[in-house]
Scaffold this motif. Structure first.
Motif, PDB file in Angstrom:
ATOM      1  N   GLU A  17       0.820  -1.208   0.000  1.00  0.00           N
ATOM      2  CA  GLU A  17       0.000   0.000   0.000  1.00  0.00           C
ATOM      3  C   GLU A  17       0.852   1.254   0.000  1.00  0.00           C
ATOM      4  O   GLU A  17       0.504   2.254  -0.622  1.00  0.00           O
ATOM      5  CB  GLU A  17      -0.887  -0.004   1.249  1.00  0.00           C
ATOM      6  N   GLY A  18       1.953   1.244   0.695  1.00  0.00           N
ATOM      7  CA  GLY A  18       2.823   2.425   0.803  1.00  0.00           C
ATOM      8  C   GLY A  18       3.330   2.913  -0.550  1.00  0.00           C
ATOM      9  O   GLY A  18       3.365   4.112  -0.825  1.00  0.00           O
ATOM     10  N   ARG A  19       3.720   1.985  -1.391  1.00  0.00           N
ATOM     11  CA  ARG A  19       4.244   2.337  -2.708  1.00  0.00           C
ATOM     12  C   ARG A  19       3.151   3.027  -3.532  1.00  0.00           C
ATOM     13  O   ARG A  19       3.396   4.040  -4.172  1.00  0.00           O
ATOM     14  CB  ARG A  19       4.752   1.097  -3.424  1.00  0.00           C
ATOM     15  N   TRP A  20       1.946   2.487  -3.523  1.00  0.00           N
ATOM     16  CA  TRP A  20       0.842   3.070  -4.305  1.00  0.00           C
ATOM     17  C   TRP A  20       0.429   4.424  -3.736  1.00  0.00           C
ATOM     18  O   TRP A  20       0.094   5.347  -4.467  1.00  0.00           O
ATOM     19  CB  TRP A  20      -0.347   2.108  -4.359  1.00  0.00           C
ATOM     20  N   ARG A  21       0.449   4.532  -2.437  1.00  0.00           N
ATOM     21  CA  ARG A  21       0.086   5.805  -1.805  1.00  0.00           C
ATOM     22  C   ARG A  21       1.092   6.895  -2.203  1.00  0.00           C
ATOM     23  O   ARG A  21       0.708   8.016  -2.536  1.00  0.00           O
ATOM     24  CB  ARG A  21       0.041   5.634  -0.292  1.00  0.00           C
ATOM     25  N   ARG A  22       2.376   6.576  -2.181  1.00  0.00           N
ATOM     26  CA  ARG A  22       3.403   7.545  -2.571  1.00  0.00           C
ATOM     27  C   ARG A  22       3.239   7.944  -4.041  1.00  0.00           C
ATOM     28  O   ARG A  22       3.354   9.113  -4.393  1.00  0.00           O
ATOM     29  CB  ARG A  22       4.800   6.986  -2.321  1.00  0.00           C
ATOM     30  N   GLY A  27       1.603  12.014  -8.017  1.00  0.00           N
ATOM     31  CA  GLY A  27       0.770  12.377  -9.162  1.00  0.00           C
ATOM     32  C   GLY A  27      -0.133  13.561  -8.854  1.00  0.00           C
ATOM     33  O   GLY A  27      -0.300  14.471  -9.686  1.00  0.00           O
ATOM     34  N   MET A  28      -0.713  13.585  -7.659  1.00  0.00           N
ATOM     35  CA  MET A  28      -1.567  14.709  -7.275  1.00  0.00           C
ATOM     36  C   MET A  28      -0.748  15.996  -7.156  1.00  0.00           C
ATOM     37  O   MET A  28      -1.190  17.065  -7.578  1.00  0.00           O
ATOM     38  CB  MET A  28      -2.289  14.406  -5.962  1.00  0.00           C
ATOM     39  N   ALA A  29       0.447  15.910  -6.620  1.00  0.00           N
ATOM     40  CA  ALA A  29       1.302  17.093  -6.492  1.00  0.00           C
ATOM     41  C   ALA A  29       1.690  17.629  -7.871  1.00  0.00           C
ATOM     42  O   ALA A  29       1.656  18.840  -8.107  1.00  0.00           O
ATOM     43  CB  ALA A  29       2.552  16.751  -5.681  1.00  0.00           C
ATOM     44  N   ALA A  30       2.029  16.740  -8.789  1.00  0.00           N
ATOM     45  CA  ALA A  30       2.380  17.167 -10.145  1.00  0.00           C
ATOM     46  C   ALA A  30       1.181  17.819 -10.839  1.00  0.00           C
ATOM     47  O   ALA A  30       1.318  18.845 -11.498  1.00  0.00           O
ATOM     48  CB  ALA A  30       2.888  15.977 -10.960  1.00  0.00           C
ATOM     49  N   SER A  31      -0.007  17.247 -10.662  1.00  0.00           N
ATOM     50  CA  SER A  31      -1.222  17.828 -11.257  1.00  0.00           C
ATOM     51  C   SER A  31      -1.500  19.215 -10.701  1.00  0.00           C
ATOM     52  O   SER A  31      -1.871  20.132 -11.423  1.00  0.00           O
ATOM     53  CB  SER A  31      -2.430  16.924 -11.009  1.00  0.00           C
ATOM     54  N   LEU A  32      -1.311  19.379  -9.396  1.00  0.00           N
ATOM     55  CA  LEU A  32      -1.539  20.671  -8.763  1.00  0.00           C
ATOM     56  C   LEU A  32      -0.556  21.712  -9.297  1.00  0.00           C
ATOM     57  O   LEU A  32      -0.946  22.839  -9.596  1.00  0.00           O
ATOM     58  CB  LEU A  32      -1.412  20.536  -7.246  1.00  0.00           C
ATOM     59  N   LEU A  33       0.701  21.345  -9.437  1.00  0.00           N
ATOM     60  CA  LEU A  33       1.693  22.275  -9.979  1.00  0.00           C
ATOM     61  C   LEU A  33       1.363  22.668 -11.412  1.00  0.00           C
ATOM     62  O   LEU A  33       1.481  23.844 -11.786  1.00  0.00           O
ATOM     63  CB  LEU A  33       3.094  21.656  -9.919  1.00  0.00           C
ATOM     64  N   LEU A  34       0.947  21.723 -12.233  1.00  0.00           N
ATOM     65  CA  LEU A  34       0.566  22.040 -13.611  1.00  0.00           C
ATOM     66  C   LEU A  34      -0.646  22.959 -13.655  1.00  0.00           C
ATOM     67  O   LEU A  34      -0.692  23.906 -14.442  1.00  0.00           O
ATOM     68  CB  LEU A  34       0.289  20.754 -14.394  1.00  0.00           C
ATOM     69  N   ALA A  35      -1.643  22.705 -12.813  1.00  0.00           N
ATOM     70  CA  ALA A  35      -2.842  23.551 -12.767  1.00  0.00           C
ATOM     71  C   ALA A  35      -2.489  24.968 -12.324  1.00  0.00           C
ATOM     72  O   ALA A  35      -2.977  25.944 -12.894  1.00  0.00           O
ATOM     73  CB  ALA A  35      -3.886  22.940 -11.839  1.00  0.00           C
ATOM     74  N   LEU A  36      -1.626  25.104 -11.333  1.00  0.00           N
ATOM     75  CA  LEU A  36      -1.200  26.432 -10.886  1.00  0.00           C
ATOM     76  C   LEU A  36      -0.435  27.164 -11.979  1.00  0.00           C
ATOM     77  O   LEU A  36      -0.637  28.359 -12.192  1.00  0.00           O
ATOM     78  CB  LEU A  36      -0.342  26.322  -9.625  1.00  0.00           C
TER      79      LEU A  36
END
Length: 158
Positions: A17-22, A27-36
């Motif tokens: 689970e840890g690997r998938w969570r990371r 992925g969410m952090a990269a999406s947020l940076l692209l949106a900003l």
């Protein structure tokens, strides 16, 4: 050495689970940076100081010039120009009669381009813009020498 009973208990793939969570958080952090970044670029889009519609001798609007007043201008052809081999279109403006015509840059083909020209005084209402047909590499004199394809005067957008 491990025995075969211990090896049978270990999964063939480590799908912890840890690997998938990371991976999901990255992925969410990269999406947020692209949106900003996209939002910032849309907010910070410069507005043109003046706009000029360039027309031919028949009065047909053929080119849109948006001068941003920061040494850059977007040139948008509204029609296809046939540029002969060994020739190029050159964009000019006349900031003042004392300064004379100044080249904003070359257009090798009929497509929207942003030209980064020299630092000029702030563009103003009724400033002349024109495009001439010049030899490859542009005017050899630093002044328009070829035939004028289109010309027009600037207006401030409302």
């Amino acid at each position: 050495m491990e025995n075969s009973a211990d090896q049978a208990k270990m999964p063939a793939n480590d799908n912890s689970e840890g690997r998938w969570r990371r991976a999901a958080l990255a992925g969410m952090a990269a999406s947020l940076l692209l949106a900003l970044g996209l939002g910032f670029s849309l907010i910070m889009r410069p507005e043109p100081q003046v706009v000029a519609v360039l027309v031919n001798d028949a009065g047909e609007p053929l080119v849109l010039v948006e001068d941003f007043g920061n040494a850059s201008a977007r040139i948008t052809p509204l029609a296809e120009f046939a540029v002969p081999e060994g020739r190029v279109m050159q964009v000019w403006t006349l900031p003042s009669k004392e300064m004379g015509p100044v080249s904003l840059g070359l257009l090798p083909r009929s497509e929207t381009m942003t030209l980064d020209g020299p630092e000029l005084p702030r563009p103003q209402e009724a400033q002349l813009y024109e495009i001439t047909l010049e030899q490859a590499g542009g005017s050899p004199t630093g002044r328009p020498t070829g035939p004028i394809l289109v010309k027009g005067f600037a207006r401030q957008p409302r």
